[in-house]
Design a protein around this motif. Structure first.
Motif, short mmCIF file in Angstrom:
data_model
loop_
_atom_site.label_atom_id
_atom_site.label_comp_id
_atom_site.label_asym_id
_atom_site.label_seq_id
_atom_site.Cartn_x
_atom_site.Cartn_y
_atom_site.Cartn_z
N ALA A 74 39.85 57.95 4.49
CA ALA A 74 40.08 57.70 3.42
C ALA A 74 41.50 58.29 2.95
O ALA A 74 42.32 57.62 2.35
CB ALA A 74 38.90 58.37 2.26
N VAL A 75 41.80 59.42 3.63
CA VAL A 75 43.12 59.98 3.03
C VAL A 75 44.13 59.34 3.96
O VAL A 75 45.34 58.87 3.16
CB VAL A 75 43.04 61.52 3.45
CG1 VAL A 75 44.47 61.99 3.66
CG2 VAL A 75 42.29 62.48 2.76
N GLY A 76 43.71 59.16 5.00
CA GLY A 76 44.85 58.13 5.74
C GLY A 76 45.08 56.77 5.29
O GLY A 76 46.33 56.26 5.16
N THR A 77 43.91 56.32 4.74
CA THR A 77 43.92 54.85 4.20
C THR A 77 44.95 54.79 2.81
O THR A 77 45.76 54.13 2.70
CB THR A 77 42.64 54.09 3.92
OG1 THR A 77 42.01 54.01 5.09
CG2 THR A 77 42.70 52.75 3.19
N ALA A 78 44.78 55.79 1.97
CA ALA A 78 45.67 55.84 0.87
C ALA A 78 46.83 56.12 1.16
O ALA A 78 47.63 55.35 0.39
CB ALA A 78 44.68 57.26 0.12
N LEU A 79 47.14 57.07 1.96
CA LEU A 79 48.71 57.24 2.36
C LEU A 79 49.34 56.03 3.17
O LEU A 79 50.44 55.74 2.89
CB LEU A 79 48.79 58.42 3.19
CG LEU A 79 48.26 59.76 2.43
CD1 LEU A 79 48.55 61.17 3.63
CD2 LEU A 79 49.17 60.13 1.40
N GLY A 80 48.44 55.51 3.95
CA GLY A 80 49.08 54.23 4.70
C GLY A 80 49.30 53.12 3.44
O GLY A 80 50.36 52.35 3.69
N THR A 81 48.49 52.88 2.72
CA THR A 81 48.46 51.83 1.82
C THR A 81 49.84 52.11 0.88
O THR A 81 50.44 51.31 0.39
CB THR A 81 47.26 51.65 0.78
OG1 THR A 81 46.19 51.51 1.85
CG2 THR A 81 47.32 50.48 -0.16
#
Length: 589
Positions: A505-512
């Motif tokens: 979830a953290v990686g997705t948020a930062l990647g988005t």
């Protein structure tokens, strides 16, 4: 000439006397020098004859380029005579401590005034805009482009502005300065052409006029805050942040802050729009297409705006009093202007109804090209996406939903994000193409058929640009996922693998966020806002959908975190697909 040194209040050691001047307190400083309040020999002790003295900093005083720049400022100021400009009185660019002497303006800079008293509004804002326009007109009549008009270079004597600091000004018949001006300027108040080293014209200063007025009206920089590279990128792309500006004034400032100088309104259009604003009339009535500029105004680097002045001597100017008397303070936050306030002259063309309101088709209004302007040219209107709802809240909740879905099925979440990116970019390319076509030739019956014919090309470009633009966000998301999992495990918070919902979830948020704000994100942002406005035209519908997205995203994320299991890599595998027990056996591979 000898210079006697001493320490001046709060400043580094500086000469106590320079020429026939005694230095007093430090009143300002910049990249090149420090400005002191000084008293000429024989001046009254009550301060009425004080002057402002800009002294080069010691570590650059012997730099030939710095001395040349100071000499340029002397020559520039000497060509301008206006009560809105701090006049040059004396200078020494050859001595051991080069300096320039101007009249002393007894007022604080505009940025300090706004910080102390809040944004400027009402009659005071109109008065500020008029005063700055008077200064620019005087500057341009002398064949000069200031290039660095900003709140820090505007001193306020009561409610009247006085423009100072011509350190990076360009004389029209001089060779254009390049990146040196960028180093000395302030990010967010340097026009796109200055940032990119392009041709500088009078339109550059009207861009600075709009940026300064936007700050005064909102208390916020027109391109936001942040690292220099980020702010300059916003300037180049025209990504203004005018949400806090009066909506009635916003279209004028947005048009004047256009990154393309040729698309900005002329000075007379700007002032006509300001007078319409003062009279509580739509400023868009004055934002019409201007006649093609004469070749002498196309801002070739060595083309004069006025007849060429002698390079070897300073032109005389009328005597200017050395000190201004500060009038009785007028509150900068004035009451709202009355409907019967003084209005400007009639607009160039017929009055035009506002367009692009919430819930309206931005192209459903009568063509703005039906009525020619005073030059016989077809009237234009700016991009209809300007000034419409940003839908930032709805898009933010969509991010929460994507993050929640990624905590459950990351490949599905990223797949939906890629599909949305392609759609948003396709819409943005199509709308931008239509806006440019109508800007050049007006509204035509062939607009819709051409848009349909060009849609496959726009889709192809969107797919290609999305594929390239997603590489960095995906890599960033993977790295953030690994770092988050390793960091939480190393700190003893929890022993998590890279397939745990929290790191994903953290990686997705930062990647988005990287996809949204990173390279190629401009088309994604504009297209996303256009799509959301089209699908959710009303505020109520937008709020309902935003609430559902927010609740759904938070619920998915909370459920996966509390469950403690690993994410599902569906559709690459069906064994761990979410809710797989609900899928009929006949539909499974």
């Amino acid at each position: 000439m000898s210079a006697e040194s001493t320490s001046v209040e709060g400043a580094s050691p500086a000469p106590r006397r320079l020429g026939r001047y005694t230095l007093g307190t430090r009143v300002g400083e910049g990249g090149m020098g420090v400005v002191y309040r000084a008293r000429p020999d024989g001046a009254p002790s009550d301060g009425s004859g004080d002057v402002a003295m800009k002294v080069l900093r010691p570590h650059i005083a012997h730099d030939p380029d710095a001395r040349l720049r100071l000499a340029r400022e002397v020559t520039t100021l000497s060509r301008v005579s206006s009560p809105r400009i701090a006049a040059v009185l004396d200078a020494d660019t050859e001595g051991p401590a080069p300096y320039i002497v101007t009249e002393f303006v007894p007022g604080p800079p505009l940025d300090q005034v706004v910080a102390d008293r809040g944004p400027v509004s009402g009659e005071a804002l109109v008065r500020l805009g008029r005063g700055l326009s008077e200064a620019l007109n005087a500057i341009h009549r002398a064949g000069i482009v200031h290039r660095d008009l900003k709140p820090g270079n505007v001193l306020m004597v009561g409610s009247d502005p006085v423009v100072i600091d011509f350190g990076i000004a360009q004389v029209a018949d001089d060779v254009r300065l390049t990146m040196t001006g960028l180093v000395m300027g302030t990010p967010g108040y340097l026009s796109p052409e200055v940032v990119e080293g392009g041709a500088v014209t009078e339109a550059t200063d009207w861009w600075g006029w709009a940026a300064t007025l936007a700050f005064a009206a909102s208390g916020q920089p027109p391109f936001g805050r942040g690292p220099m590279a980020v702010v300059l990128d916003r300037v180049i792309r025209g990504r203004t942040q005018l949400e806090e500006v009066d909506p009635a004034l916003r279209p004028l400032l947005a048009a004047a802050l256009d990154p393309e100088p040729d698309r900005r309104p002329h000075s007379d259009e700007v002032m006509r729009a300001l007078e319409l604003y003062a009279a509580h009339r739509p400023v868009t009535e004055a934002l019409t297409m201007h006649a093609p500029r004469p070749r002498t105004e196309q801002a070739a680097p060595q083309t004069s705006l006025t007849p060429q002045a002698q390079q070897t001597r300073v032109q005389p100017v009328p005597p200017t009093p050395q000190t201004r008397v500060a009038p009785q303070q007028v509150p900068l936050t004035a009451p709202a202007l009355s409907p019967d306030a003084a209005s400007g002259p009639a607009p160039y063309g017929a009055p035009q109804a506002p367009y692009g309101g919430p819930g309206q088709d931005p192209y459903a209004n009568p063509s703005p090209y039906d009525t020619p302007d005073r030059f016989g040219q077809p009237m234009r209107r700016p991009d209809p996406r300007i000034g419409r709802p940003m839908r930032s809240g709805t898009l933010a909740t969509a991010l929460v939903a994507v993050v929640g879905l990624a905590a459950l099925v990351p490949l599905l979440a990223w797949g939906l994000l890629a599909i949305w990116s392609v759609l948003a970019r396709t819409v943005d390319h199509s709308v931008t193409s239509l806006v440019l076509r109508r800007h050049e030739a007006g509204r035509r019956r062939s607009d819709v058929p051409l848009a349909v014919i060009a849609s496959p090309w726009h889709l192809f470009v969107a797919v290609l640009s999305t594929g390239l633009a997603m590489l960095l966000p995906i890599a960033f998301a993977l790295a953030a996922t690994v770092i988050t999992a390793g960091g939480l495990t190393a700190m003893g918070v929890a022993s998590l693998g890279v397939e745990h919902p929290v790191p994903v979830a953290v990686g997705t948020a930062l990647g988005t966020l990287m996809a949204w704000w990173g390279p190629g994100g401009l088309a994604l942002r504009r297209g996303s806002r256009t799509l959301v406005r089209a699908v959710l035209p009303s505020q109520i519908a937008s709020q309902i959908v935003a609430t559902l997205l927010l609740v759904g995203g938070v619920a998915l994320l909370a459920w996966m975190v509390l469950d403690g299991g690993e994410v599902s890599w569906w559709p690459t595998t069906w064994t761990d697909a979410p809710f797989s027990d609900l899928i009929p056996q006949t539909l499974r591979p």
